[in-house]
Scaffold this motif. Structure first.
Motif, short mmCIF file in Angstrom:
data_model
loop_
_atom_site.label_atom_id
_atom_site.label_comp_id
_atom_site.label_asym_id
_atom_site.label_seq_id
_atom_site.Cartn_x
_atom_site.Cartn_y
_atom_site.Cartn_z
N TRP A 112 39.72 29.86 30.49
CA TRP A 112 41.16 30.01 30.30
C TRP A 112 41.94 29.89 31.60
CZ3 TRP A 112 43.64 33.75 33.07
CH2 TRP A 112 42.88 34.84 33.54
N PHE A 149 39.69 22.27 34.91
CA PHE A 149 38.84 22.76 33.82
C PHE A 149 37.35 22.70 34.17
CE2 PHE A 149 42.75 21.32 31.71
CZ PHE A 149 43.12 22.50 31.12
N GLU A 161 33.83 23.87 35.10
CA GLU A 161 33.07 25.10 34.87
C GLU A 161 31.70 24.97 35.53
OE1 GLU A 161 32.99 26.65 30.86
OE2 GLU A 161 34.74 25.44 30.34
N TRP A 173 44.02 26.79 32.58
CA TRP A 173 45.42 26.63 32.15
C TRP A 173 46.38 27.24 33.15
CZ3 TRP A 173 46.43 23.16 28.70
CH2 TRP A 173 45.45 22.82 27.75
N ASP A 181 36.59 31.68 34.54
CA ASP A 181 36.62 31.60 33.09
C ASP A 181 37.37 30.34 32.65
OD1 ASP A 181 35.19 33.86 32.50
OD2 ASP A 181 36.93 35.19 32.47
#
Length: 272
Positions: free
Chosen positions: A245, A226, A228, A248, A243
């Motif tokens: 998402w 996760f 970023e 996941w 991104d």
């Protein structure tokens, strides 16, 4: 149904062997120490994010080790003791055994994380005024996912190997790679691909962002799924794999791919 039967048996066996109690006791003690350590180091304008970033950072090293310890003997331990043949003599398929073991071992991790984080939440409420339920649940879910991913990785070794020693070495080796060595190796590779240009007049490095795909390599670490990058680190347009998402997708891949490959090997392997 066979999958759930095996999962329940595995979970109950962990309780009888006091494995769950020991893990919970260790995790509770460790998280309490980590919480008070980071609480004592909060600055003049403390926030929930600054408090929990430090906590999650330290737990991100310990939780993969716990996941590895829980998962590495799941199949190979049964093989060594001879009980795997007995288990498969019952109306259980090899897929049932693998999924049941994974669910049972994951439940051990979930319960351990839940108890530890409930106590962290209580301490946050008692000793600070920073508690945020949404951010707290996200942090707890994120670190629990780390643990479950490492259960899957350890179980892949447990299924593919024929001795607990080799399974533990393989699982521990990957845990060390992801927890301690990945960022170092990533930094070396990034410097090789996009060397920092030092301005001789100012002594500062070039602020130009490197290739975006470098950050995908960083995110492939299950601990960094996760992650970023900040806006000044990447160039436009932002690719889909950076991104939020897409984290996941990486999580699902780390859950499915190791177990899938291990099952393919386990399905046709000799149990002797």
């Amino acid at each position: 149904m066979s999958t759930l039967v095996i999962a329940k048996k595995d979970f109950k066996d962990a309780i009888r062997a006091r494995t769950l109690q020991l893990l919970v006791a260790f995790f509770v003690g460790f998280t309490t120490l980590v919480f008070h350590y980071h609480r004592s180091r909060l600055g003049e304008e403390p926030t929930f994010t600054t408090l929990f970033d430090g906590i999650i950072g330290m737990l991100g090293v310990v939780v993969p080790v716990l996941g590895m310890m829980v998962g590495y003997k799941a199949i190979v331990g049964e093989r060594e003791s001879g009980s795997l043949k007995l288990l498969l003599a019952l109306p259980h398929s090899r897929r049932d055994v693998m999924l049941g073991k994974f669910l049972g071992r994951s439940a051990i991790v979930v319960v351990t994380m839940a108890v530890g984080f409930v106590l962290i939440g209580i301490q946050t409420i008692l000793f600070t005024d920073l508690f945020s339920l949404t951010k707290f649940l996200f942090a707890a879910g994120e670190i629990t996912l780390f643990g479950i991913m490492f259960v899957a990785i350890a179980m892949a070794f447990s299924t593919a190997m024929r001795s607990s020693m080799t399974a533990s070495i393989g699982a521990l080796g990957l845990t060390i790679l992801f927890s301690f060595l990945w960022d170092f190796l990533y930094g070396l590779f990034a410097q090789f691909v996009d060397p920092i240009q030092i301005d001789p007049e100012t002594g500062w490095g070039s602020p130009d962002p490197g290739p975006n795909w470098l950050f995908l390599l960083k995110r492939l670490n299950p601990r960094q799924a996760f992650y970023e990058p900040s806006p000044y680190e990447i160039s436009e347009p932002i690719p889909f794999y950076l991104d939020p998402w897409f984290g996941w997708v990486i999580v699902v891949a780390w859950l499915v791919v190791p177990l899938g490959l291990a099952y393919l090997r386990f399905r046709n392997s000799d149990l002797t």
